[in-house]
Scaffold this active site. Structure first.
Site, PDB file in Angstrom:
ATOM      1  N   ARG A  26     -10.436 -12.351   1.003  1.00  0.00           N
ATOM      2  CA  ARG A  26     -10.163 -13.514   1.840  1.00  0.00           C
ATOM      3  C   ARG A  26     -11.121 -13.639   3.034  1.00  0.00           C
ATOM      4  O   ARG A  26     -11.177 -14.650   3.703  1.00  0.00           O
ATOM      5  CB  ARG A  26      -8.700 -13.452   2.334  1.00  0.00           C
ATOM      6  CG  ARG A  26      -7.700 -13.761   1.240  1.00  0.00           C
ATOM      7  CD  ARG A  26      -6.292 -13.292   1.577  1.00  0.00           C
ATOM      8  NE  ARG A  26      -6.107 -11.867   1.320  1.00  0.00           N
ATOM      9  CZ  ARG A  26      -4.935 -11.231   1.370  1.00  0.00           C
ATOM     10  NH1 ARG A  26      -3.844 -11.894   1.675  1.00  0.00           N
ATOM     11  NH2 ARG A  26      -4.848  -9.937   1.128  1.00  0.00           N
ATOM     12  N   GLY A 113      -5.104   0.235   6.068  1.00  0.00           N
ATOM     13  CA  GLY A 113      -6.385   0.328   6.775  1.00  0.00           C
ATOM     14  C   GLY A 113      -6.783  -0.954   7.459  1.00  0.00           C
ATOM     15  O   GLY A 113      -7.742  -0.982   8.226  1.00  0.00           O
ATOM     16  N   ASP A 114      -6.057  -2.050   7.216  1.00  0.00           N
ATOM     17  CA  ASP A 114      -6.424  -3.326   7.828  1.00  0.00           C
ATOM     18  C   ASP A 114      -5.430  -3.770   8.898  1.00  0.00           C
ATOM     19  O   ASP A 114      -5.477  -4.909   9.345  1.00  0.00           O
ATOM     20  CB  ASP A 114      -6.586  -4.411   6.750  1.00  0.00           C
ATOM     21  CG  ASP A 114      -5.265  -4.811   6.119  1.00  0.00           C
ATOM     22  OD1 ASP A 114      -4.284  -4.053   6.215  1.00  0.00           O
ATOM     23  OD2 ASP A 114      -5.207  -5.895   5.499  1.00  0.00           O
TER      24      ASP A 114
HETATM   25  C1  UD1 Z   1       0.552  -5.961   1.685  1.00  0.00           C
HETATM   26  C2  UD1 Z   1       1.974  -5.895   1.112  1.00  0.00           C
HETATM   27  C3  UD1 Z   1       2.845  -6.946   1.806  1.00  0.00           C
HETATM   28  C4  UD1 Z   1       2.812  -6.720   3.303  1.00  0.00           C
HETATM   29  C5  UD1 Z   1       1.384  -6.711   3.833  1.00  0.00           C
HETATM   30  C6  UD1 Z   1       1.366  -6.290   5.282  1.00  0.00           C
HETATM   31  C7  UD1 Z   1       1.641  -5.237  -1.229  1.00  0.00           C
HETATM   32  C8  UD1 Z   1       1.671  -5.680  -2.632  1.00  0.00           C
HETATM   33  N1  UD1 Z   1       1.936  -6.165  -0.310  1.00  0.00           N
HETATM   34  O1  UD1 Z   1       0.014  -7.223   1.340  1.00  0.00           O
HETATM   35  O2  UD1 Z   1       4.178  -6.833   1.348  1.00  0.00           O
HETATM   36  O3  UD1 Z   1       3.574  -7.726   3.948  1.00  0.00           O
HETATM   37  O4  UD1 Z   1       0.588  -5.749   3.107  1.00  0.00           O
HETATM   38  O5  UD1 Z   1       0.078  -6.387   5.842  1.00  0.00           O
HETATM   39  O6  UD1 Z   1       1.404  -4.070  -0.981  1.00  0.00           O
HETATM   40  N2  UD1 Z   1      -5.671  -1.552  -0.889  1.00  0.00           N
HETATM   41  C9  UD1 Z   1      -6.124  -0.430  -1.555  1.00  0.00           C
HETATM   42  N3  UD1 Z   1      -6.215  -0.461  -2.911  1.00  0.00           N
HETATM   43  C10 UD1 Z   1      -5.868  -1.544  -3.650  1.00  0.00           C
HETATM   44  C11 UD1 Z   1      -5.394  -2.697  -2.960  1.00  0.00           C
HETATM   45  C12 UD1 Z   1      -5.290  -2.660  -1.583  1.00  0.00           C
HETATM   46  O7  UD1 Z   1      -6.453   0.586  -0.931  1.00  0.00           O
HETATM   47  O8  UD1 Z   1      -5.989  -1.487  -4.876  1.00  0.00           O
HETATM   48  C13 UD1 Z   1      -5.600  -1.517   0.584  1.00  0.00           C
HETATM   49  C14 UD1 Z   1      -6.373  -2.625   1.252  1.00  0.00           C
HETATM   50  O9  UD1 Z   1      -7.706  -2.210   1.508  1.00  0.00           O
HETATM   51  C15 UD1 Z   1      -5.595  -2.857   2.519  1.00  0.00           C
HETATM   52  C16 UD1 Z   1      -4.180  -2.437   2.168  1.00  0.00           C
HETATM   53  O10 UD1 Z   1      -4.273  -1.703   0.972  1.00  0.00           O
HETATM   54  O11 UD1 Z   1      -6.081  -2.061   3.585  1.00  0.00           O
HETATM   55  C17 UD1 Z   1      -3.261  -3.636   1.968  1.00  0.00           C
HETATM   56  O12 UD1 Z   1      -3.797  -4.458   0.930  1.00  0.00           O
HETATM   57  P1  UD1 Z   1      -3.826  -6.037   1.066  1.00  0.00           P
HETATM   58  O13 UD1 Z   1      -4.488  -6.577  -0.130  1.00  0.00           O
HETATM   59  O14 UD1 Z   1      -4.354  -6.419   2.384  1.00  0.00           O
HETATM   60  O15 UD1 Z   1      -2.273  -6.347   0.988  1.00  0.00           O
HETATM   61  P2  UD1 Z   1      -1.534  -7.629   1.546  1.00  0.00           P
HETATM   62  O16 UD1 Z   1      -1.795  -8.766   0.667  1.00  0.00           O
HETATM   63  O17 UD1 Z   1      -1.829  -7.774   2.972  1.00  0.00           O
HETATM   64 CA    CA Z   2      -3.329  -6.941   4.412  1.00  0.00          CA
END
Ligand code: UD1
Ligand code: CA
Length: 474
Positions: A26, A113-114
């Site tokens: 995004r 991490g974000d």
């Molecule tokens: C996630 C949660 C959501 C929550 C939100 C809070 C899930 C499915 N959803 O959504 O319920 O409200 O965080 O901020 O978990 N990452 C990995 N490996 C992957 C995918 C993601 O390490 O395969 C890491 C990303 O780098 C990131 C974190 O996990 O730092 C969260 O992933 P992101 O895609 O941002 O999740 P959200 O859509 O924000």
């Molecule tokens: Ca996120």
């Protein structure tokens, strides 16, 4: 191999896993999301710094994948462990790959991490609540005025601490979308139960990913306890999925930094206009004027005044220093009571001595200016070692570069360099010597000597009148 943690009767062996493998689609960026900077350092570096306040670095596992090498390089200095999630198949999958790394722990706190605003206190509360509730999974939640985009928390009943499931935005029904309690993406898990059941996750969702959030429903099906603890400060859980969100976090972090400094005795006028990085340190009674940037590892002492429009990075500034408006200072050291600016540019390796003055339009690089020395106007000092009590006149230039190599200029104590002098390095001006104004100095000058390096003036009396007379005769 890191030393394995020891269990005690009361304390669980605690690990922290930080999910940082995602791409951050995004953001529309070629850089990994967790390396984008807010508050002057990568988002992930903030999360790691906070995690290390709760457990030692050896118990922290950062899950990396997208641009793993760059992420490792950027934050490796912290001493944390890395787990590679080569293919990013969702937050559930991120924990699947960490199975081996976490096997010797009782409890794992999962951070995103974000989401860099989380505090050590909140992480500790989450862990303690999880232990006290004897839960299998505990999620940290918050009420947001605008919950759009976050997973929504479906509790067993309005008053219950227990949670039935987490529903992602895309899968939420219109009624569920109205829930304002969101999943922060921070959890505590009992490690054994997590890995006993993580295999039940499926990719049956719009993104075809393994969602860690689905563990809530999985545990409910197996009659394991899932609870939620709500933070009072919703700001702590904000994530950075878009650039707009990132800039909001940046503003929050910077204001928090200003508030911290204000509470520690630093005056910051109009703090909304100042950009002060997280690691900057400032002593009491120092005054920061509007529109100042203090970056990196800058350290400023007490009783200083940093005037408007100065940009200072990785500098060490002692007590009682004045930085006048419009200075650019990078990787320089400034001793007590020195005065710099307005409009000075101090480049890396500059050392300004106690009570020394560097004035307008003076550029320095790898230049040491001794105690009480002055270079007040329009000067370039590069690769120069200048003693104490030296006066460097306006327009002085050290010619340090011959097109191939850099050479050094040494000016000993008490030297007077007249205005508009060019000092061709390598060169040494001995103690107490005088350089006549507008000299080009190519040879060393011994102590106490006067050196003049310029053509003698010729004056032709009556020359103008003669010339005019010649013209009128034509
Ligand atoms: C996630 C949660 C959501 C929550 C939100 C809070 C899930 C499915 N959803 O959504 O319920 O409200 O965080 O901020 O978990 N990452 C990995 N490996 C992957 C995918 C993601 O390490 O395969 C890491 C990303 O780098 C990131 C974190 O996990 O730092 C969260 O992933 P992101 O895609 O941002 O999740 P959200 O859509 O924000
Ligand atoms: Ca996120």
């Amino acid at each position: 191999m890191p030393k394995k943690p020891q269990a005690t009767a009361s304390l669980p062996r605690l690990a922290i896993a930080i999910m940082a493998a995602g791409k951050g689609t995004r953001l529309k960026s070629k850089h990994p999301k967790v390396l984008h900077e807010i508050g002057g350092k990568p988002i992930l570096a903030h999360v790691i710094a906070t995690a290390t306040k709760v457990v030692p670095a050896k118990d922290i596992f950062v899950i990396i994948g997208h641009e793993a090498d760059r992420v490792r390089e950027a934050v490796g200095i912290s001493g944390v462990n890395f787990v590679l999630q080569a293919e990013q198949r969702g937050t559930g999958h991120a924990l699947m790959v960490a199975r081996e790394a976490l096997s010797s722990y009782d409890q794992v706190i999962v951070l995103s991490g974000d989401a860099p605003l989380i505090t050590a206190e909140t992480i500790q509360n989450l862990s303690d609540f999880h232990s006290a509730q004897k839960a299998t999974m505990t999620l940290l939640t918050a009420d947001l005025a605008n919950p759009f985009g976050y997973g929504r928390v479906v509790r067993k009943s309005a008053k219950s601490a227990e949670v039935k499931s987490i529903v992602e935005e895309k899968a939420a029904s219109p009624l569920q979308k109205k829930i304002r309690e969101i999943n922060s993406g921070f959890y505590a898990f009992s490690v054994a139960a997590l890995y006993q059941h993580i295999g039940s996750l499926s990719t049956d969702n719009p993104h075809q990913e393994y969602y860690l959030t689905d563990m809530a429903a999985v545990f409910n099906r197996t009659k394991k306890k899932v609870v939620a603890i709500k933070t009072s400060d919703a700001g702590e859980v904000l994530g950075s999925n878009t650039r707009a969100e990132m800039m909001e976090l940046d503003a929050l972090l910077r204001l928090a930094k200003c508030r911290q400094l204000l509470s520690e005795g630093v005056t910051i006028y109009y703090p909304q206009t100042c950009v002060i990085d997280s690691d900057v340190e400032i002593g009491t009674d120092t005054v920061i004027e509007p529109f100042v940037q203090l970056r990196g590892k800058t350290r400023i002492g007490s009783d200083c005044r940093i005037r408007s429009y100065s940009v200072i990075k990785d500098a060490e500034i002692a007590d009682g220093v004045t930085v006048q408006p419009g200075c650019i200072i990078d990787d320089a050291r400034i001793a007590t009571a020195a005065i710099v600016g307005p409009y000075s540019r101090l480049r890396p390796g500059t050392e300004v001595g106690e009570g020394a003055h560097v004035g307008n339009f003076v550029e320095t690089k790898k230049a040491k200016l001794g105690r009480g020395s002055k270079a007040n106007h329009l000067t370039y000092l590069g690769d120069a070692e200048i003693g104490e009590g030296v006066n460097v006149g306006a327009g002085t230039i050290t010619c340090n570069y011959d097109g191939v190599k850099k050479h050094k200029t040494i000016i000993e104590d008490g030297v007077f360099v007249g205005s508009d002098s060019t000092l061709i390095a390598p060169i040494k001006i001995g103690k107490g010597a005088y350089i006549g104004a507008a000299s080009c100095i190519t040879e060393d000058v011994p102590a106490d000597a006067l050196a003049l390096g310029r053509a003698r003036q010729t004056t032709k009396e009556g020359w103008v009148k003669e010339k005019q007379g010649a013209q009128s005769r034509k």
